[in-house]
Motif scaffolding. Structure first.
Motif, PDB file in Angstrom:
ATOM      1  N   LYS A 250       0.817  -1.223   0.000  1.00 58.04           N
ATOM      2  CA  LYS A 250       0.000   0.000   0.000  1.00 58.04           C
ATOM      3  C   LYS A 250       0.841   1.259   0.000  1.00 58.04           C
ATOM      4  O   LYS A 250       0.486   2.255  -0.607  1.00 58.04           O
ATOM      5  CB  LYS A 250      -0.892   0.018   1.253  1.00 58.04           C
ATOM      6  CG  LYS A 250      -2.267  -0.581   1.065  1.00 58.04           C
ATOM      7  CD  LYS A 250      -3.155  -0.112   2.216  1.00 58.04           C
ATOM      8  CE  LYS A 250      -4.554  -0.676   2.135  1.00 58.04           C
ATOM      9  NZ  LYS A 250      -5.304  -0.417   3.374  1.00 58.04           N
ATOM     10  N   TYR A 251       1.923   1.240   0.774  1.00 57.99           N
ATOM     11  CA  TYR A 251       2.716   2.453   0.954  1.00 57.99           C
ATOM     12  C   TYR A 251       4.183   2.168   0.657  1.00 57.99           C
ATOM     13  O   TYR A 251       5.054   2.447   1.467  1.00 57.99           O
ATOM     14  CB  TYR A 251       2.592   2.975   2.401  1.00 57.99           C
ATOM     15  CG  TYR A 251       1.174   3.123   2.876  1.00 57.99           C
ATOM     16  CD1 TYR A 251       0.388   4.185   2.433  1.00 57.99           C
ATOM     17  CD2 TYR A 251       0.614   2.196   3.757  1.00 57.99           C
ATOM     18  CE1 TYR A 251      -0.917   4.329   2.860  1.00 57.99           C
ATOM     19  CE2 TYR A 251      -0.696   2.334   4.189  1.00 57.99           C
ATOM     20  CZ  TYR A 251      -1.460   3.400   3.739  1.00 57.99           C
ATOM     21  OH  TYR A 251      -2.751   3.528   4.158  1.00 57.99           O
ATOM     22  N   LYS A 252       4.408   1.574  -0.504  1.00 60.85           N
ATOM     23  CA  LYS A 252       5.756   1.115  -0.842  1.00 60.85           C
ATOM     24  C   LYS A 252       6.829   2.174  -0.599  1.00 60.85           C
ATOM     25  O   LYS A 252       7.829   1.910   0.071  1.00 60.85           O
ATOM     26  CB  LYS A 252       5.785   0.681  -2.317  1.00 60.85           C
ATOM     27  CG  LYS A 252       7.100   0.096  -2.746  1.00 60.85           C
ATOM     28  CD  LYS A 252       7.090  -0.291  -4.215  1.00 60.85           C
ATOM     29  CE  LYS A 252       8.518  -0.569  -4.671  1.00 60.85           C
ATOM     30  NZ  LYS A 252       8.602  -0.630  -6.147  1.00 60.85           N
ATOM     31  N   PHE A 253       6.623   3.360  -1.140  1.00 63.97           N
ATOM     32  CA  PHE A 253       7.677   4.375  -1.081  1.00 63.97           C
ATOM     33  C   PHE A 253       7.892   4.894   0.343  1.00 63.97           C
ATOM     34  O   PHE A 253       9.019   5.102   0.768  1.00 63.97           O
ATOM     35  CB  PHE A 253       7.378   5.510  -2.060  1.00 63.97           C
ATOM     36  CG  PHE A 253       7.447   5.058  -3.487  1.00 63.97           C
ATOM     37  CD1 PHE A 253       8.677   4.953  -4.129  1.00 63.97           C
ATOM     38  CD2 PHE A 253       6.306   4.686  -4.178  1.00 63.97           C
ATOM     39  CE1 PHE A 253       8.761   4.512  -5.448  1.00 63.97           C
ATOM     40  CE2 PHE A 253       6.377   4.239  -5.494  1.00 63.97           C
ATOM     41  CZ  PHE A 253       7.612   4.151  -6.134  1.00 63.97           C
ATOM     42  N   GLU A 254       6.778   5.070   1.074  1.00 64.56           N
ATOM     43  CA  GLU A 254       6.887   5.523   2.462  1.00 64.56           C
ATOM     44  C   GLU A 254       7.623   4.460   3.296  1.00 64.56           C
ATOM     45  O   GLU A 254       8.405   4.782   4.184  1.00 64.56           O
ATOM     46  CB  GLU A 254       5.500   5.783   3.054  1.00 64.56           C
ATOM     47  CG  GLU A 254       4.803   7.032   2.517  1.00 64.56           C
ATOM     48  CD  GLU A 254       4.200   6.864   1.120  1.00 64.56           C
ATOM     49  OE1 GLU A 254       4.305   5.755   0.534  1.00 64.56           O
ATOM     50  OE2 GLU A 254       3.634   7.849   0.609  1.00 64.56           O
ATOM     51  N   LEU A 256       9.843   2.109   2.144  1.00 67.26           N
ATOM     52  CA  LEU A 256      11.263   2.114   1.769  1.00 67.26           C
ATOM     53  C   LEU A 256      11.952   3.362   2.322  1.00 67.26           C
ATOM     54  O   LEU A 256      13.109   3.318   2.756  1.00 67.26           O
ATOM     55  CB  LEU A 256      11.406   2.075   0.247  1.00 67.26           C
ATOM     56  CG  LEU A 256      10.873   0.814  -0.438  1.00 67.26           C
ATOM     57  CD1 LEU A 256      11.014   0.942  -1.957  1.00 67.26           C
ATOM     58  CD2 LEU A 256      11.615  -0.428   0.058  1.00 67.26           C
ATOM     59  N   ASP A 257      11.227   4.473   2.321  1.00 63.56           N
ATOM     60  CA  ASP A 257      11.769   5.723   2.835  1.00 63.56           C
ATOM     61  C   ASP A 257      12.192   5.572   4.298  1.00 63.56           C
ATOM     62  O   ASP A 257      13.275   5.999   4.695  1.00 63.56           O
ATOM     63  CB  ASP A 257      10.694   6.815   2.712  1.00 63.56           C
ATOM     64  CG  ASP A 257      11.236   8.211   3.004  1.00 63.56           C
ATOM     65  OD1 ASP A 257      12.196   8.616   2.329  1.00 63.56           O
ATOM     66  OD2 ASP A 257      10.707   8.874   3.901  1.00 63.56           O
ATOM     67  N   TYR A 260      15.405   3.283   4.423  1.00 65.03           N
ATOM     68  CA  TYR A 260      16.638   3.891   3.911  1.00 65.03           C
ATOM     69  C   TYR A 260      17.061   5.142   4.675  1.00 65.03           C
ATOM     70  O   TYR A 260      18.246   5.396   4.866  1.00 65.03           O
ATOM     71  CB  TYR A 260      16.512   4.189   2.411  1.00 65.03           C
ATOM     72  CG  TYR A 260      16.690   2.951   1.577  1.00 65.03           C
ATOM     73  CD1 TYR A 260      17.919   2.292   1.522  1.00 65.03           C
ATOM     74  CD2 TYR A 260      15.635   2.403   0.867  1.00 65.03           C
ATOM     75  CE1 TYR A 260      18.088   1.147   0.776  1.00 65.03           C
ATOM     76  CE2 TYR A 260      15.785   1.254   0.113  1.00 65.03           C
ATOM     77  CZ  TYR A 260      17.023   0.625   0.069  1.00 65.03           C
ATOM     78  OH  TYR A 260      17.176  -0.508  -0.667  1.00 65.03           O
TER      79      TYR A 260
END
Lengths: 344, 344
Positions: A250-254, A256-257, A260
């Motif tokens: 659902k919130y892939k980028f959040e 990974l953010d 990282y």
């Protein structure tokens, strides 16, 4: 058994360590709380004497709290080898420890004897077998307080029976982020399992690491206790993993953010608190567990969990320093260790 | 003149760019606010026609706002080549721009003509000379509204006289962190200088970048305006540098922590807002300006200031996208640019 800090085994990467401890008391002796210093010392002599007389236990080293530097003692606490309670009673307590630091035997904690075996990853059976072996050896030399009906007698009635507590340290960041730990605790209680923070009873779950352990010691065999805990644990891990998957979808980028950024801050910060670093280790660990981060391994993260604790840092500096200096040294240790790792 | 984004010159590393603009109006024509679309177009034709007829100005390209993609127009705003006000009046406005993007001439902003020259680093004299040269060329073809006593007539009386505003974009993170900007503003006002945010009047000082400019246009020569601004600027820079030195001396580790964490987050984040990235650029820039960070250069940071703005990102993607997608692309651009830089 493997040292839980350095000897990571990959059986289940959400479980950091498995621990079994047995509570035992000497027959016809008051519980530690009722002992003065002199009689406490008698217990220490009796128990350590028994170990010395057993071939298999001669590798255990006796450490009396009163005779040692509090920083050194604090390091053992931070490695989960002794308890806060043992430290608080420093004028009456001692512990025995093996060189590999997988076996520890606390004397005059809540009970005369608190024998624990701790190993890396998920291996409650291994930890129990080791405990059981040592317990049998000790029982051949010491008279334990034992009652046919109640089993091993203990200072606190919650430990009666087997006197055994089996526990695992498990990493549950997604369930923490989604605030599902309180409802999990409710469910687990129904299965006779409890959930505690990183340093046991009453401690915070810093780094999203929890201790799952059995609450019931009476009326169940040791094997039943272990298989019950393992069964519940496996469901908790399923829930954690499902939550992570949903989140990543659902919130892939959040997601990974978060992972990282944690790595970015850890590899660059110049001053960092224990609490913040534990939280960031958790996100990096989650990244490693999910194979998002590939150039850091869980062994290093286990090591960092311990070497960044205040007493371990003070010990590495070699003197008592301010909290700020500890925070600066912590950041330095983390930068160096994570850098070395990446260059491998 | 150098393009302020790509042509960094090292005269003073706290000053990002220098800009001079002249406000001019055509004689016997109502100010833009009083013009309908048809008469606005007459002005556009007159001014752009004048440029076409002048050899030295034939390289200026005419861009009518109504006929162009708002994203393309937004990119010019983000490069500080046109104003928000010009964009808001899109059905009546246009601008001329040179290939190097150092000269821009807005038509029908607050005045018929707003000629600006912007160059990198501290070079107000260079920007003024260029403006002055173009202004003289235009004056040979156009009748300016001019009064012997009041000088050049402008829509707003604050621009009367020289019609000139000289400004610099200057990086003041330490004064910002220590909340000294409000008291600085008070002092500067006494010297006829004002301080504004990154995008001029009414904008926030994102990225700790401020515009210092003259408030007084009447009763001073152009040279006096510039030397006054330069004098004040030099004192502001001294204050900023002193504040940094004090901070680095008193709170060395906290200071370095801020700088390196910013770099750590920028090189690792997966989704980042414009506001956060501008703030982090500021700390990295401070690190570079103070020679703490050596593998990033100010040219790249200037470039990042622009290419991470929303319209520039949308233009690079090639379509209108959500704010979240912009934030993801921004993080990607930053990671890639800072990585390439470090590998150089």
């Amino acid at each position: 058994m493997n040292n839980w800090i350095s000897g990571y085994n990959n059986t289940n990467n959400l479980v950091i360590s498995s621990r079994v401890r047995l509570a035992r008391n000497l027959d016809k002796m008051p519980f530690p709380i009722k002992l003065d210093e002199e009689r406490s010392n008698d217990i220490i002599s009796k128990v350590s004497g028994a170990c010395t007389s057993i071939d298999e236990l001669q590798n255990l080293k006796l450490i009396k709290l009163l005779e040692n530097d509090p920083i050194d003692i604090g390091c053992y606490l931070e490695k989960h080898l002794i308890s806060k309670n043992l430290m608080d009673q420093f004028n009456k307590t001692a512990f025995l420890i093996d060189e590999k630091e997988t076996i520890s035997l606390m004397i005059n904690e809540e009970d005369h004897i608190r024998l624990q075996c701790i190993t890396s990853g998920l291996d409650l059976k291994g930890a129990y077998d080791e405990c059981n072996k040592i317990d049998s050896l000790l029982e051949s030399k010491l008279d334990y307080a034992f009652n046919e009906k109640l089993g091993y007698l203990t200072a606190c009635p919650t430990n009666l029976g087997t006197g055994m507590r089996a526990s695992v340290m498990v990493h549950l960041p997604a369930l923490t982020i989604y605030k599902e730990i309180p409802s999990l605790l409710k469910t687990l209680t129904q299965f006779g399992i409890t959930i505690r923070g990183l340093y046991g009873e009453g401690s915070r779950a810093d780094g999203n690491i929890y201790q799952l352990s059995n609450q019931i010691t009476l009326g169940l065999s040791e094997e039943e206790i272990i298989s019950n805990l393992e069964g519940v644990l496996s469901q908790v891990i399923d829930q954690e993993n499902k939550k992570r998957e949903i989140c990543l979808e659902k919130y892939k980028f959040e997601f990974l953010d978060r992972v990282y950024r944690a790595l970015g801050i850890l590899t660059n910060s110049i001053i960092i608190s224990n609490r913040e670093s534990l939280e960031l280790f958790s996100y990096v660990r989650m990244g490693v567990e999910m194979a998002i981060i590939k150039d850091v391994n869980l062994n290093l993260l286990n090591e960092l969990l311990v070497i960044t604790q205040p007493n371990n840092i003070k010990k590495s500096i070699g003197k008592e320093v301010s909290e700020r200096e500890v925070d600066i040294e912590r950041a330095k240790i983390i930068r160096e260790r994570l850098k070395i790792e990446k260059e491998d």
